[in-house]
Design an enzyme around this catalytic site. Structure first.
Site, PDB file in Angstrom:
ATOM      1  N   ARG A 115      11.390  20.194   3.678  1.00  0.00           N
ATOM      2  CA  ARG A 115      11.916  20.491   2.668  1.00  0.00           C
ATOM      3  C   ARG A 115      11.002  19.513   1.423  1.00  0.00           C
ATOM      4  O   ARG A 115      11.949  18.127   1.873  1.00  0.00           O
ATOM      5  CB  ARG A 115      13.294  20.395   1.819  1.00  0.00           C
ATOM      6  CG  ARG A 115      13.666  19.428   0.606  1.00  0.00           C
ATOM      7  CD  ARG A 115      15.147  20.499   0.165  1.00  0.00           C
ATOM      8  NE  ARG A 115      16.083  21.486   0.366  1.00  0.00           N
ATOM      9  CZ  ARG A 115      17.376  21.840  -0.282  1.00  0.00           C
ATOM     10  NH1 ARG A 115      18.001  21.045  -0.739  1.00  0.00           N
ATOM     11  NH2 ARG A 115      17.338  22.246  -0.272  1.00  0.00           N
TER      12      ARG A 115
ATOM     13  N   HIS B 127      11.400  28.134  -3.391  1.00  0.00           N
ATOM     14  CA  HIS B 127      12.570  28.429  -2.273  1.00  0.00           C
ATOM     15  C   HIS B 127      12.689  29.344  -2.079  1.00  0.00           C
ATOM     16  O   HIS B 127      14.084  30.117  -1.942  1.00  0.00           O
ATOM     17  CB  HIS B 127      13.912  27.502  -3.112  1.00  0.00           C
ATOM     18  CG  HIS B 127      14.972  27.415  -2.764  1.00  0.00           C
ATOM     19  ND1 HIS B 127      14.347  26.687  -1.356  1.00  0.00           N
ATOM     20  CD2 HIS B 127      16.350  26.745  -2.628  1.00  0.00           C
ATOM     21  CE1 HIS B 127      16.066  26.606  -0.735  1.00  0.00           C
ATOM     22  NE2 HIS B 127      17.293  26.443  -1.637  1.00  0.00           N
TER      23      HIS B 127
ATOM     24  N   GLN C 213      16.324  30.473  -0.362  1.00  0.00           N
ATOM     25  CA  GLN C 213      17.559  30.772  -0.763  1.00  0.00           C
ATOM     26  C   GLN C 213      16.890  32.396  -1.489  1.00  0.00           C
ATOM     27  O   GLN C 213      18.631  32.699  -0.930  1.00  0.00           O
ATOM     28  CB  GLN C 213      17.786  29.853  -1.942  1.00  0.00           C
ATOM     29  CG  GLN C 213      18.785  30.081  -2.979  1.00  0.00           C
ATOM     30  CD  GLN C 213      19.984  30.120  -2.011  1.00  0.00           C
ATOM     31  OE1 GLN C 213      20.131  28.807  -1.835  1.00  0.00           O
ATOM     32  NE2 GLN C 213      20.987  30.862  -2.135  1.00  0.00           N
TER      33      GLN C 213
ATOM     34  N   ASP D 174      20.431  28.197 -12.534  1.00  0.00           N
ATOM     35  CA  ASP D 174      20.791  26.573 -11.757  1.00  0.00           C
ATOM     36  C   ASP D 174      20.868  25.310 -13.017  1.00  0.00           C
ATOM     37  O   ASP D 174      20.554  25.797 -13.955  1.00  0.00           O
ATOM     38  CB  ASP D 174      19.082  27.308 -11.140  1.00  0.00           C
ATOM     39  CG  ASP D 174      19.121  25.234  -9.755  1.00  0.00           C
ATOM     40  OD1 ASP D 174      19.632  25.149  -9.641  1.00  0.00           O
ATOM     41  OD2 ASP D 174      17.857  25.699  -9.320  1.00  0.00           O
TER      42      ASP D 174
ATOM     43  N   CYS E 169      22.461  29.320  -6.355  1.00  0.00           N
ATOM     44  CA  CYS E 169      21.798  28.284  -5.769  1.00  0.00           C
ATOM     45  C   CYS E 169      23.002  27.375  -5.181  1.00  0.00           C
ATOM     46  O   CYS E 169      23.174  27.099  -3.377  1.00  0.00           O
ATOM     47  CB  CYS E 169      20.188  28.359  -4.864  1.00  0.00           C
ATOM     48  SG  CYS E 169      20.077  26.553  -5.922  1.00  0.00           S
TER      49      CYS E 169
ATOM     50  N   ARG F   4      23.033  32.036   3.265  1.00  0.00           N
ATOM     51  CA  ARG F   4      21.526  31.054   4.334  1.00  0.00           C
ATOM     52  C   ARG F   4      21.377  31.656   5.951  1.00  0.00           C
ATOM     53  O   ARG F   4      20.207  31.272   6.198  1.00  0.00           O
ATOM     54  CB  ARG F   4      22.062  29.902   3.508  1.00  0.00           C
ATOM     55  CG  ARG F   4      21.834  29.605   1.984  1.00  0.00           C
ATOM     56  CD  ARG F   4      20.183  30.047   1.626  1.00  0.00           C
ATOM     57  NE  ARG F   4      19.679  28.739   2.156  1.00  0.00           N
ATOM     58  CZ  ARG F   4      18.929  27.606   2.062  1.00  0.00           C
ATOM     59  NH1 ARG F   4      19.798  27.537   0.817  1.00  0.00           N
ATOM     60  NH2 ARG F   4      18.326  27.370   2.621  1.00  0.00           N
TER      61      ARG F   4
HETATM   62  N1  NVA Z   1      16.594  23.461  -8.173  1.00  0.00           N
HETATM   63  C1  NVA Z   1      17.577  23.417  -7.899  1.00  0.00           C
HETATM   64  C2  NVA Z   1      16.859  24.118  -6.396  1.00  0.00           C
HETATM   65  C3  NVA Z   1      18.555  22.696  -5.521  1.00  0.00           C
HETATM   66  C4  NVA Z   1      18.937  23.664  -4.604  1.00  0.00           C
HETATM   67  C5  NVA Z   1      16.229  21.509  -7.254  1.00  0.00           C
HETATM   68  O1  NVA Z   1      15.378  21.690  -6.895  1.00  0.00           O
HETATM   69  O2  NVA Z   1      17.255  20.769  -7.431  1.00  0.00           O
HETATM   70  N1   CP Z   2      20.618  25.567  -2.436  1.00  0.00           N
HETATM   71  C1   CP Z   2      20.104  24.641  -1.789  1.00  0.00           C
HETATM   72  O1   CP Z   2      19.272  25.237  -0.987  1.00  0.00           O
HETATM   73  O2   CP Z   2      21.404  23.661  -0.868  1.00  0.00           O
HETATM   74  P1   CP Z   2      21.135  23.040  -0.586  1.00  0.00           P
HETATM   75  O3   CP Z   2      20.866  21.424  -1.446  1.00  0.00           O
HETATM   76  O4   CP Z   2      22.190  22.022  -0.195  1.00  0.00           O
HETATM   77  O5   CP Z   2      20.337  22.871   1.058  1.00  0.00           O
END
Ligand code: NVA
Ligand code: CP
Length: 300
Positions: free
Chosen positions: A101, A128, A131, A218, A258, A286
């Site tokens: 990540r 992502h 997800q 989101d 998510c 997940r």
């Molecule tokens: N769009 C959000 C998703 C988090 C799971 C981010 O990238 O922070």
């Molecule tokens: N939805 C998701 O990826 O959550 P986290 O940021 O907690 O991993």
């Protein structure tokens, strides 16, 4: 057999995705108790925060008989400037599979190109995909799949929105995005998918939601966009999923998010904690989809 990565939904065909969700469903209902990770190790590189991704991958590796290593960029040499390619080559000598990540999608592509073991995208600024696998399993469980269904995205054209576009293009369901001007999804992702199914972008939330089967949203500011948070508060005013908006969707529509969520910004508490919300099943899924994904990638 060449190694296989999962960096984006289109890395898998529609048939691959259906098969993966079948495996995930069997792992979830307990009829598949295989241990394809026995004696194997998953490395999890994080340069951003996580609750779900970290815990579901770590627990998933354990349940598949393997071991997971949490590699925060604060602690490994990558965070001090060791090149991605060098990191990939070294980790490939110890590990069997990597999940990462991070911010720039290009870094994940470089990691995958230089690692000799499978690489999974656990979220970038662009995409992502893990997800979306969970969201697709949740659609299968609660509305019978995606065929003939309409998904509506409300808000930022971010990594989740881009991954929904990839999923719509790969699987053929209708996708409507309601995004404020200047916050549209990635142009390349949109262009690659726009002729494969019906994908529209509007600023009219009610028009977008009319008759939809899935309503999803989101946060207004994603990880890495903290400095823009104030401007985004202004730009996203009104991009809120509330009971009135849900009432315009199909009566059996489900709400997905998510997580993490900001109640009172992109969604009201009454919707996310209400009867149409499936966010806890979505979060649980997940675990199941990622177990299936690791099993599939390690099979080749
Ligand atoms: N769009 C959000 C998703 C988090 C799971 C981010 O990238 O922070
Ligand atoms: N939805 C998701 O990826 O959550 P986290 O940021 O907690 O991993």
């Amino acid at each position: 057999m060449p190694k296989r990565d999962f960096l984006a939904i289109p890395d898998f065909s529609a048939d691959d995705l259906s098969h993966l969700l079948d495996v995930a469903a069997r792992m979830k209902d307990g009829s598949d108790t295989g241990k394809p990770l026995a004696g194997r190790t998953l490395g999890m590189i994080f340069t951003k925060s996580s609750t779900r991704t970290r815990v579901s991958f770590e627990v998933g590796a354990y349940q598949l008989g393997g071991h997971a290593l949490f590699l925060s960029s604060r602690d490994i040499q990558l965070g001090r400037g060791e090149p991605i390619a060098d990191t990939a080559k070294v980790l490939s000598r110890y590990l069997d599979i990597i999940m990462i990540r991070t911010f720039a999608h290009a870094e994940v592509e470089e990691l995958a190109a230089t690692a000799s073991i499978p690489v999974i995208n656990g979220l970038t600024d662009l995409l992502h995909p893990c997800q979306i696998l969970a969201d697709l399993l949740t659609m299968r469980e609660h509305i019978g799949g995606w065929e003939g269904k309409t998904v509506v995205w409300i808000g930022d054209g971010n990594n989740m929105a881009n991954s929904w576009i990839n999923a719509a293009g790969t699987l053929g369901f209708e996708l409507r995005l309601a995004c404020p001007e200047g916050y549209e999804p990635d142009r390349d992702v949109f262009d690659r998918n726009k002729d494969r199914t019906s994908i529209s972008i509007t600023e009219d939330l009610e028009e977008a939601v009319a008759g939809a089967h899935v309503v999803t949203t989101d946060v207004w500011a994603s990880m890495g966009q903290e400095a823009e948070a104030e401007a985004r508060q202004v730009a996203f005013q009104g991009y809120l999923v509330d009971d009135a908006l849900m009432a315009k969707a199909d009566p059996d529509a489900i709400f997905l998010h998510c997580l993490p969520a900001h109640r009172g910004e992109e969604v009201t508490g009454s919707v996310i904690d209400g009867p149409q919300s499936r966010v806890w099943d979505e979060a649980e899924n997940r675990l199941h989809v990622q177990k299936a994904l690791m099993a599939e990638l390690l099979e080749t």
